[in-house]
Design a protein around this motif. Structure first.
Motif, short mmCIF file in Angstrom:
data_model
loop_
_atom_site.label_atom_id
_atom_site.label_comp_id
_atom_site.label_asym_id
_atom_site.label_seq_id
_atom_site.Cartn_x
_atom_site.Cartn_y
_atom_site.Cartn_z
N ILE A 1 0.97 -1.16 0.08
CA ILE A 1 -0.05 0.05 -0.08
C ILE A 1 1.00 1.35 -0.06
N ILE A 2 1.77 1.06 0.72
CA ILE A 2 2.84 2.49 0.83
C ILE A 2 3.51 2.79 -0.23
N SER A 3 3.87 1.68 -1.15
CA SER A 3 4.42 2.13 -2.34
C SER A 3 3.49 2.80 -3.29
N TRP A 4 2.21 2.12 -3.41
CA TRP A 4 1.04 2.61 -4.56
C TRP A 4 0.95 4.24 -3.96
N VAL A 5 0.52 4.33 -2.59
CA VAL A 5 0.32 5.72 -1.97
C VAL A 5 1.45 6.67 -2.84
N TRP A 6 2.50 6.47 -2.50
CA TRP A 6 3.87 7.19 -3.09
C TRP A 6 3.76 7.49 -4.43
N SER A 7 3.22 6.40 -5.15
CA SER A 7 3.27 6.62 -6.61
C SER A 7 2.27 7.41 -7.06
N PHE A 8 0.89 7.35 -6.33
CA PHE A 8 -0.11 8.15 -6.61
C PHE A 8 0.12 9.63 -6.43
N ILE A 9 0.69 9.89 -5.13
CA ILE A 9 0.94 11.21 -4.66
C ILE A 9 2.00 11.85 -5.63
N ALA A 10 2.94 11.13 -5.97
CA ALA A 10 4.21 11.53 -7.11
C ALA A 10 3.26 12.17 -8.31
N SER A 11 2.47 11.17 -8.81
CA SER A 11 1.69 11.63 -9.81
C SER A 11 1.01 12.90 -9.71
#
Length: 629
Positions: free
Chosen positions: A173-183
């Motif tokens: 979940i943490i990596s998905w959240v990072w990726s989404f917020i980076a986008s």
């Protein structure tokens, strides 16, 4: 060459401060400078190694690869395009892990330097140590490749990266959240919209996901996307994500701290209907879970655009509107009151401003609103009504603000013309406003004076619902609202008491109990006209159904008893009370039940005394003694 101790690179007060707080205070370039310096130290240690040379060279290659990626990250962080913020939270976390592994590498390589025979015997280095270190370094390389990929794809519009870095292998979940917020920070508009939708979906799943999104800095870019009026779909996605996050007082406070309230109010006034629906829902959710949000939204004057949107297609100068008996005088008075209220600071300078759709760009959407589908308009009204309900709940200032617009009149009209959900929400909003008026004399006198057309319209609709509606929740809300207004009715206004007395005989005991509670507010000593109202209740044949209520459930019995006591105290001389057999009924009440309710312990002896004074048929000294606890 003498090297500077690594401890000297870190802040001197590191031991006395929270390490995470120190990292957040430092610029990302400073954070990355430490592992880069460690890489240089490792390179020197490789050259000085005397044992396990092949393994040390392999460590050097991996660390060199890491150093190149760290320097690339520094270049990315300093060359961000203007207007695009660099999202560094994953890079900070990964840099900390990389630094730990580089420290381990340096410590192991130092053991391979030339030393005395005794030190070589004591310090044993094995091939297993290197195999373990290689695993750590490969994980760091994988983490750095991943974090560079999300920055490069975000900046180049390559979309969201959903691969899993080693650092998040146990918690994807943490990596998905990072990726989404980076986008959200660095992606193209389409990528931002997709990322906001993904965050909304994650936040909807559970509170843990919400916590991660907030902790990793997701609120600020979502608000920025919400403010971007170039794409309504992106605004809707951002509003949905914020809505799913805003189910907790702490998270709502964080949205407020990010200056979210002014942005939300601006978007509410300046957007298309589809966006306004989502934003109004967000206002309702935030106000529901956080009293601070109620205050901040009111300070930003969110009530005016909400009322304006709610009254869309309702023309307040329409002579068909039901305000008692329609006449020219009442319509003129409505318009005068609106103009006077709207001329106050924060409400616009004229009636035309009030109809400007709630914002500076509202006129741009007027044609779109007129052509919008009826179901979309209906959803917007529901959303705005719910927002007003949550803003008014237990808030005297906000209830006053609603009454100072055309809010009351609009709510009354919607109660008259609408059905189901919208009608219920409007009734609940009226109920909250009347509850506020019950607790605040100034609001009661200002908003519900007897010659106010808006107040008259509200009371007419409440009476109509009480008499005609078969929906229990509507009937109960209307009964409660009338009870809250009990101190606004003069003695001659007996028409509001009749429908309440009728509900004492309702087959549903909750409805009957609510009617008893409301009538109790007419007859209680706090009401200046309690004697006159008590006589009116008796004249409308309210005593017999009250006696039947004493045979109901505990809730109905309690409030039935309270009302009977008020009637006996205020109108004990009435023959209806004697014929009803109240005193014998009192004798049958369980003493344990009376002991559980302090109000009965005080009221029942008073009621017995007043009845005994006027009616000498029975001697009730024993009953009076029984009532003394």
């Amino acid at each position: 060459m003498a090297t500077k101790p690594l401890a000297a690179i870190l802040p001197q007060n590191k031991q006395t401060q929270n390490p995470a707080a120190i990292e957040q205070e430092k610029r990302i370039e400073e954070v990355l400078s430490y592992p880069i310096l460690l890489s240089d130290r490792v390179d020197e240690a490789v050259k000085e190694a005397e044992s396990f040379k092949l393994e040390c060279l392999e460590v050097g290659k991996k660390v060199g690869n890491l150093c190149q990626m760290l320097r690339a990250a520094v270049r990315l962080s300093t060359s961000t395009t203007a207007g695009i913020s660099f999202y560094d939270r994953p890079l900070r976390r990964i840099a900390a892990e990389v630094s730990k592994n580089l420290e381990k590498s340096l410590a192991l390589l130092k053991k391979c330097k030339r030393r005395s025979v005794l030190r070589r015997v004591v310090t044993i280095v094995s091939a297993a140590d290197f195999r373990k270190l290689f695993g750590h370094l490969e994980s760091s390389v994988g983490d750095m490749k991943w974090v560079l990929s999300i920055f490069e794809s975000g900046g180049a519009g390559g979309g969201i990266v959903l691969t899993l870095p080693p650092i998040a292998s146990n918690d994807p979940i943490i990596s998905w959240v990072w990726s989404f917020i980076a986008s959200l920070h660095m992606g193209q508009l389409q990528d931002k919209m997709e990322a906001a939708n993904e965050l909304a979906s994650l936040a909807k799943d559970n509170d843990r996901n919400k916590k991660i999104i907030v902790e990793e800095g997701g609120i600020s870019p979502l608000l920025k996307l919400l403010k971007d009026s170039s794409s309504p779909d992106a605004q809707i996605a951002a509003a949905a994500a914020l809505y799913n996050l805003a189910n907790d007082k702490e998270r709502v406070s964080l949205i407020i701290d990010e200056l979210g309230v002014p942005i939300i109010v601006q978007v509410l006034g300046d957007s298309s209907m589809r966006v306004q629906i989502r934003v109004a829902n967000l206002v309702a959710k935030m106000a529901e879970h956080c009293p601070r949000a109620q205050e901040d939204f009111a300070r930003e004057n969110v009530i005016r655009p909400l009322v304006t949107l709610l009254s869309f297609d309702i023309f307040m100068d329409d002579p068909k509107i039901r305000v008692g008996k329609p006449n020219i005088h009442s319509i003129v008075q409505i318009n005068k009151e609106m103009e006077k209220n709207l001329s106050r600071p924060g409400f616009g300078s004229s009636l035309s401003m009030h109809y400007s759709e709630g914002g500076s760009k509202g006129g741009n959407h007027r044609k779109e609103r007129e052509n919008e589908k009826p179901e979309v308009k209906h959803k917007l009204k529901i959303s705005c009504a719910e927002a007003l309900w949550m803003l008014a709940r237990e808030s005297v200032p906000n209830s006053r603000r609603i009454t100072e617009t055309k809010g009351l009149l609009c709510l009354a009209k919607l109660v008259e013309t609408e059905q189901e959900e919208l009608q219920y929400i409007c009734l609940m909003t009226i109920m909250e406003i009347t509850a506020a008026a019950e607790s605040n004399a100034d609001l009661r006198r200002a908003a519900f004076k007897t010659n106010s057309p808006a107040a008259k319209a509200v009371v007419d609709q409440l009476q109509r619902v009480i008499k005609e509606s078969d929906i229990l929740r509507l009937k109960i809300s209307a009964i409660r609202a009338i009870g809250s207004l009990s101190r606004t009715f003069p003695a001659r206004e007996t028409s509001v008491i009749g429908p309440l007395v009728e509900q004492l005989s309702h087959s549903n005991q909750d409805v009957a109990a609510e009617a008893a509670i409301s009538l109790g507010k007419f007859a209680c000593p706090d009401n200046f006209l309690c004697v006159e109202h008590s006589k009116t209740i008796i004249e409308f044949k309210g005593v017999p159904p009250l006696m039947r209520l004493l045979r109901g459930n505990e809730w109905a019995m309690l409030h039935g008893l309270i009302l009977i006591c008020y009637l006996a105290i205020n109108a004990g001389k009435s023959e209806d009370l004697e014929r009803a057999g109240i005193l014998p009924a009192f004798e049958g009440i369980d003493r344990a039940f009376i002991a559980q309710h302090p109000e009965l312990k005080e009221l029942m002896p008073q009621a017995v005394y007043h009845l005994s004074v006027f009616h000498q048929t029975y001697t009730h000294s024993g009953l009076l003694t029984q009532m003394q606890f």
